[in-house]
Scaffold this active site. Sequence first.
Site, PDB file in Angstrom:
ATOM      1  CD1 TRP A  90      -2.030  -2.300   1.924  1.00 31.08           C
ATOM      2  CD2 TRP A  90      -2.842  -1.154  -0.079  1.00 31.08           C
ATOM      3  NE1 TRP A  90      -3.298  -3.030   1.367  1.00 31.08           N
ATOM      4  CE2 TRP A  90      -3.540  -2.267   0.171  1.00 31.08           C
ATOM      5  CE3 TRP A  90      -3.401  -0.427  -1.221  1.00 31.08           C
ATOM      6  CZ2 TRP A  90      -4.882  -3.089  -0.616  1.00 31.08           C
ATOM      7  CZ3 TRP A  90      -4.367  -0.830  -1.948  1.00 31.08           C
ATOM      8  CH2 TRP A  90      -5.008  -2.183  -1.688  1.00 31.08           C
ATOM      9  CG  ASP A 159      -3.470   3.799   3.821  1.00 31.96           C
ATOM     10  OD1 ASP A 159      -4.515   3.732   4.609  1.00 31.96           O
ATOM     11  OD2 ASP A 159      -3.102   3.167   3.001  1.00 31.96           O
ATOM     12  CE  LYS A 183      -8.690  -3.260   3.382  1.00 29.32           C
ATOM     13  NZ  LYS A 183      -7.916  -2.183   2.646  1.00 29.32           N
TER      14      LYS A 183
HETATM   15  C1  LIG Z   1      -7.663  -1.880   1.443  1.00 29.00           C
HETATM   16  C2  LIG Z   1      -6.522  -0.978   1.756  1.00 29.00           C
HETATM   17  C3  LIG Z   1      -6.243   0.336   0.741  1.00 29.00           C
HETATM   18  C4  LIG Z   1      -7.241   0.485  -0.393  1.00 29.00           C
HETATM   19  O1  LIG Z   1      -8.385   0.753  -0.157  1.00 29.00           O
HETATM   20  P1  LIG Z   1      -9.823   1.184  -0.952  1.00 29.00           P
HETATM   21  O2  LIG Z   1     -10.646   1.931  -0.167  1.00 29.00           O
HETATM   22  O3  LIG Z   1     -10.079  -0.102  -1.579  1.00 29.00           O
HETATM   23  O4  LIG Z   1      -9.030   2.265  -1.998  1.00 29.00           O
HETATM   24  C5  LIG Z   1      -5.339   1.089   0.913  1.00 29.00           C
HETATM   25  N1  LIG Z   1      -4.544   1.188   1.893  1.00 29.00           N
HETATM   26  C6  LIG Z   1      -4.439   0.266   2.902  1.00 29.00           C
HETATM   27  C7  LIG Z   1      -3.600  -0.025   3.892  1.00 29.00           C
HETATM   28  C8  LIG Z   1      -5.635  -0.857   2.689  1.00 29.00           C
HETATM   29  O5  LIG Z   1      -5.551  -1.818   3.520  1.00 29.00           O
END
Ligand SMILES: *Cc1c(COP(=O)(O)O)cnc(C)c1O
Length: 348
Positions: A90, A159, A183
């Site tokens: 990511w 993030d 998540k």
């Molecule tokens: C799942 C995830 C993403 C991508 O997320 P989307 O909402 O599908 O764009 C980005 N960063 C991390 C750490 C993730 O787990």
Amino acid sequence: MLPVEVLEETQSELVNYKNSGMSLIECSHRGPHYDEVHNEAVGLVKELLRVPDEFGILFLQGGATLQFAMTAMNLLAPSQKAAIVHSGHWANLAMKDSQVYGNVYIAWDGTDDQFSRTPSENEIELQPDTRYLHITTNETIGGVRLYDWPDLGVPLVGDMSSDYFSRHIPWNLMDVAYGGAQKNLGPSGLTLVIVRKSVLETHPRDLPTYLDYRVHYATNSRFNTPAIFPIYVAGKVLKWYKDKGGVDEFEKLSIARCAHLYGMIDASNGFYNCPVEGESRSRMNVVFRLPNEGLESKFLADAELQGLVNLTGHRSVGGIRASIYNSMPMEGVEKLANFMDNFRASHS
Ligand SMILES: *Cc1c(COP(=O)(O)O)cnc(C)c1O
């Protein structure tokens, strides 16, 4: 997973929301029913994460993926530099998209260690005049967690997609925290962005309306139609989090959950192997391998027969991944641990 209580409550309200004669998803996004839902969700985010008044709370769309670019668009002038902790999949995508808008360099690189750990603060090498440091607080695919919040005199952009609401955030260090909801917060289609208001006063470039944080802050995330259904369900999840004891409680639970699985892995005499080291081991995504891919397939198939599903590692890395987000009850973890113990006994 989401709490079953939340799903049931959503179901019971779906057709006729609070005797309005409509579903909430048929209501106007500017009407009183949705207004209440929206403001309650914002308030719960603020309360649960102890967000100070210096920050704005935005409900956006486009996933965490759009934030890879949007953070840079809104914070980084073309002449400025941003740093990134390159901790895995990511972080790599965040780097790629933010580089479009400025000069982004790697301040710590996990590549040589095959992303088996995250850095301590003193391993991160910043260049002078760095606008911000981008971190991924939990690498969902690699199963690595940033255990140390770098306090290096440079604001952080984080993030937090996969560990939002499972740990407190040191707001004094942050300019932006962001994450997709799917998540640890609610249904997909919602992105929670928390941004320091002073950031909105500087303006590195002209932006299309939707991509400008200032627009969303000024309109309480209702410049255009927000993702009503995901926000509505996320509000219920947040309420559930609050009723269960809030982020402190979910952090404790996350430590207990993952300890159970890592304990099972470490006591397996190498039958199960987690490639991630010590403190860097994720509390949300426990990744491990078996002695060979044949056994991994058998493990997944046998697990499914017992109702243990969604255990396949990400397609880019293979292996097994147990995602144990806030709504996962301890019984689920115990059931998996027992299954692992039995599987090892009959296959080693
Ligand atoms: C799942 C995830 C993403 C991508 O997320 P989307 O909402 O599908 O764009 C980005 N960063 C991390 C750490 C993730 O787990």
